[in-house]
Enzyme design. Structure first.
Site, PDB file in Angstrom:
ATOM      1  N   ASP A  10       0.855  -1.178   0.000  1.00 25.63           N
ATOM      2  CA  ASP A  10       0.000   0.000   0.000  1.00 25.63           C
ATOM      3  C   ASP A  10       0.895   1.234   0.000  1.00 25.63           C
ATOM      4  O   ASP A  10       2.109   1.152   0.162  1.00 25.63           O
ATOM      5  CB  ASP A  10      -0.952  -0.018   1.196  1.00 25.63           C
ATOM      6  CG  ASP A  10      -2.227   0.774   0.924  1.00 25.63           C
ATOM      7  OD1 ASP A  10      -2.205   1.657   0.039  1.00 25.63           O
ATOM      8  OD2 ASP A  10      -3.240   0.520   1.589  1.00 25.63           O
ATOM      9  N   TYR A  11       0.278   2.380  -0.161  1.00 25.16           N
ATOM     10  CA  TYR A  11       0.989   3.626  -0.407  1.00 25.16           C
ATOM     11  C   TYR A  11       1.975   3.931   0.728  1.00 25.16           C
ATOM     12  O   TYR A  11       1.585   4.237   1.855  1.00 25.16           O
ATOM     13  CB  TYR A  11      -0.028   4.765  -0.517  1.00 25.16           C
ATOM     14  CG  TYR A  11       0.455   5.998  -1.218  1.00 25.16           C
ATOM     15  CD1 TYR A  11       0.110   6.253  -2.537  1.00 25.16           C
ATOM     16  CD2 TYR A  11       1.248   6.937  -0.565  1.00 25.16           C
ATOM     17  CE1 TYR A  11       0.517   7.405  -3.185  1.00 25.16           C
ATOM     18  CE2 TYR A  11       1.665   8.083  -1.201  1.00 25.16           C
ATOM     19  CZ  TYR A  11       1.307   8.313  -2.516  1.00 25.16           C
ATOM     20  OH  TYR A  11       1.725   9.454  -3.150  1.00 25.16           O
TER      21      TYR A  11
END
Length: 838
Positions: free
Chosen positions: A383-384
């Site tokens: 994820d980011y």
């Protein structure tokens, strides 16, 4: 000047379209959208002098003002817009949306078209991947494992990086996030296949959560339809629209189980039940990926967030998680397992920790459980910024240590941050990681690039002609409207609904009476200004437009000068009042956790003033989470939960309000009576001192002093404009042998005056065993349509498989003993019978 207007601005070698919507209710409102890249400009109050309109507002991502000055003349206008980061732009435009910018791309792409490209076999792909890996340097491999943004736009902290063009040309990127524009996809893909070291095409990633340009109900809403085929179709349409614009890899579906409505991301999931969540996860993967990823109208599905993100403490986003292994496996794992079995090509890690280790660097979760036990051989993407967060959590010394942990956990792609690029070469030189580990990651990435066909046809997903055809297509809008109707849940009705189309004066009051903020979070549609409002939907139904009175009363979280007075004046003239209240889109979704899950106080005050009038009142809710509605349950005649229903929201809601569609939605999250009850969910464990009807008055039992334990509205709950009676619940046997099955049957009768659809639900309870099991678990459901007076027997087959669970030793099995079966319209109101597994 009321309506939609457009102006195209030429900037360097590109075009930008501004679309303006001018509306009038209590005053004038100006809304702005931009193409191809969305600018996220909030609606603005506007002032009008003659034919000159002025408005001042702001962009969602900047505190600098947006200033618009427009002068209208017949079907033309001219003026200026002052934009953050862009300065003042001159505008000349006309009425309507104007032509699609995608048209300009058609002749540019045409020379790059390839024909007769055939799907490769798995063995052909394997051989080609190995050849390519053999020619790649360490830097080349890390480039494939690195995702960058298409621009300097950021969903989190700013990331220092070279321009995307130079990174792609030098082979430092294998995938791109956030290329909202097919022209941008074409530009970057062209650089990749003409300039990068091995001419390897790029993957283009986007968050396609509940539609691309045609927006469908948010996932929490569509889960309430319990319509697996409808959800699958919605995802297939989203993939069809997104793939035409170059998107090949989706950052969805989110399949987290959600038990805490304070958590903003409940809006993206299917609620609190792992059984239904697993079925919906499967439907979404099948919708996005279709029968073959080689099909140009499909996109790679990514299951997120692995795992237990929905258990964030306090319902606070990005917060820590501390749960048992049994809860991990029995509650949070089933949707991921189902999605993997359906063929999902990717999995994204959760931000949280498990057993003290952030998931992005957790080898037990990503390698041992996901890959080795579940057999997942697709792409794992961070994820980011999640790899960087490993050391921010405190589970790694620094970025180098975090990179090592992520690689050992078999992380394949790092989203946006640059730790792999910075640290993996040195880690290999030190012997702390092996190049073969990079090979494994790159092997998985390249395999999917071959599977979707871009290795042989890099521009096959850049189809501007199809983009113009598919986006916001009438058939897609009709599918959105149909699923939206099925997603509406009727929570209360004292007989006020359905509304009459003739004779009554209707007051439509509240901040969502005429609002277009009905799409919800995580959508990037260029057609948001064409969202069907509740006012439009109701106006289309009533026979006399003069008998429809509309007043906002207040903003979502702010007062309007004179707003209450105008709203009360409208309500006094009406026979029936519809209160359109709720949360705006920014109050749900990522980074939108709330401690107070009541409606904003200004809306509560408005509701109190309206209810004082004693008029028949309907509450229509727009929101992305279960809310505390106890006051409304006691004070209004009907409550309609509509969530965020998408592009056709207003029309779908009106269909339900006026009885053209009999509501059939059923809740997939429990609604608490009070925020102090959360997390609250139906499939909880029993306590050693449970509350019973006989002991409620006693002190030393598991209860609150000031509130019942039970939710206001339980899982599976929803009303209809007719009444369904349940009777004659029976089992064909009371002893179940392993390998055999029993049949549970219940008779359902439509005892009302209207045809309706009922969702018949079956639950099971394991009464005793080596560990405590939930008091009820959904194990089956059937949707049936009955005419007035019609009865039908609904049957469920129950086998040993339905009774299995993960035990303390990690085994997945059913234990011999006594079980209770339940059948009914929701998890609370059920008939029951018992049987024995031997």
């Amino acid at each position: 000047m009321i309506g939609i207007w457009n102006a195209v601005v030429h900037r360097d070698d590109s075009k930008q379209k501004f679309i303006f919507s001018v509306e009038k209710d209590d005053g004038y409102t100006l809304s702005v959208q931009t193409e191809p890249t969305p600018a996220f400009i909030l609606p603005m109050e506007a002032s009008l002098e003659g034919n000159r309109l002025e408005a001042v507002g702001r962009s969602f991502y900047s505190s600098d003002p947006v200033v618009v000055k427009l002068t209208f003349e017949n079907d033309r206008f001219a003026g200026t817009i002052m934009m953050p980061f862009a300065g003042e732009l001159q505008l000349e435009g006309e009425r309507g949306r104007g032509p699609s910018l995608a048209k300009d791309l058609i002749p540019l792409v045409e020379p790059y078209r390839r024909s007769n490209v055939q799907e490769r076999s798995e063995e052909e792909i394997r051989q080609e991947v190995e050849k390519l890996i053999g020619r790649m340097s360490v830097a080349d491999k890390i480039g494939q494992m690195s995702q960058i943004g298409a621009s300097d736009f950021s969903f989190g902290a700013d990331v220092d990086s070279e321009p995307p063009e130079s990174m792609v040309a030098s082979g430092k990127a294998g995938s791109i996030l956030g290329a909202f524009d097919s022209k941008r996809v074409f530009e970057l893909q062209k650089i990749a296949v003409e300039q990068s070291p091995h001419r390897i095409p790029l993957l283009f990633n986007a968050d396609v959560i509940h539609g691309f340009q045609t927006i469908f109900p948010v996932p929490l809403a569509w889960s309430c339809s319990w319509d697996l085929e409808g959800i699958k179709q919605a995802c297939a349409i989203a993939a069809k629209e997104a793939s035409a614009s170059g998107t090949t890899y989706n950052h969805g579906p989110m399949v987290d189980i959600s038990r805490d409505p304070r958590w903003g991301r409940v809006v993206e999931g299917a609620g609190e039940d792992p059984y239904l969540g697993a079925l919906i996860a499967k439907a979404q993967v099948e919708g996005f990926q279709g029968d073959s990823l080689f099909d140009r109208e499909t996109i790679i599905a990514c299951l997120k967030h692995f795992i237990a993100y929905g258990a964030a403490e306090g319902g606070r986003d990005y917060n820590t998680v501390d749960i048992s292994e049994g809860t991990l496996r029995n509650v949070f794992l089933p949707p991921f397992k189902a999605g993997i079995e359906a063929g999902a090509g990717s999995v994204m890690n959760a931000f949280n920790i498990y057993q003290g280790v952030p998931v992005a660097g957790n080898s037990y979760l990503l390698k041992d459980l996901l890959r080795d036990e579940l057999g997942f051989d697709g792409i794992v993407i961070s994820d980011y910024g999640a790899i960087e967060e490993i050391f921010i959590h405190g589970a790694a010394k620094d970025g180098e240590d975090a990179s090592k942990l992520a690689l050992y956990a078999t992380m394949d792609i790092e989203m946006v941050t640059r730790l792999f690029a910075t640290h993996l070469p040195a880690l290999i030189e030190k012997g702390l990681v092996k190049e073969e580990q990079l090979d494994e990651a790159v092997r998985r990435i390249l395999t999917y690039k071959f599977k979707i066909g871009i290795m042989d046809d890099p521009f096959r997903y850049v189809r501007p002609e199809k983009e113009m055809e598919y986006h916001f297509h009438p058939e897609h809008l009709e599918a959105s409207r149909e699923l939206a109707r099925k997603s509406v849940v009727l929570l209360k009705n004292d007989g006020i609904l359905p509304l009459r189309k003739e004779g009554n004066t209707l007051a439509l009051i509240g901040p969502f009476a005429a609002s277009k903020d009905l799409l919800g979070p995580w959508q990037f549609s260029r057609y948001g200004l064409e969202t069907a409002t509740l006012k439009q939907g109701v106006a289309d139904k009533v026979s006399d437009a003069d008998r429809l009175l509309v007043a906002a009363g207040c903003g979502v979280d702010s007062e309007i000068d004179g707003g209450f007075e105008r709203a009360v004046a409208c309500a006094k003239q009406a026979d029936v009042v519809v209160l359109a209240l709720g949360e705006d889109s920014n109050m749900s979704g990522e980074a939108a956790s709330r401690t107070n899950i009541e409606l904003p106080s200004v809306q509560l005050r408005l509701a109190e003033e309206i209810v004082k009038l004693g008029k028949p009142t309907v509450l229509v809710l727009t929101n992305g989470r279960p809310l505390v509605l106890d006051w409304f349950e006691q004070n209004v005649g009907a409550i309609v939960e509509t969530w965020f229903l998408g592009s056709e929201a207003g029309r779908a809601i009106a269909d339900v309000l006026f009885g053209d569609y009999n509501p059939s939605g059923r809740l997939t999250m429990s609604f608490p009576r009070h925020a102090g009850q959360v997390p609250i969910y139906y499939n909880h464990f029993n306590t050693g001192r449970p509350v019973t009807p006989e002991n409620r008055h006693m002190k030393f039992i598991s209860k609150y002093l000031d509130c019942p334990n039970e939710p206001l509205y339980p899982f599976g709950y929803g009303l209809s404009y007719t009444k369904f009676d349940y009777s004659d619940f029976r089992l064909d046997k009371t002893v179940l042998a392993r390998g055999d099955s029993l049949i549970a049957s219940v008779t359902v009768t439509n005892a009302g005056d209207a045809a309706g659809e009922e969702t018949v639900q079956m639950y099971i309870r394991d009464l005793h065993g080596s560990v405590v099991r939930p008091v009820k678990e959904l194990k089956g459901f059937r949707k049936i349509v009955l005419q007035p007076g019609e009865s039908r027997t609904v049957s469920f087959a129950v086998s040993e498989e339905d009774l299995k669970f993960y035990g303390p030793d990690g085994s997945f099995q059913a234990e011999a003993g006594s079980f209770r079966l339940f059948a009914g319209p929701n998890s609370r109101d059920t008939l029951e019978a018992e049987f024995e597994l031997v």
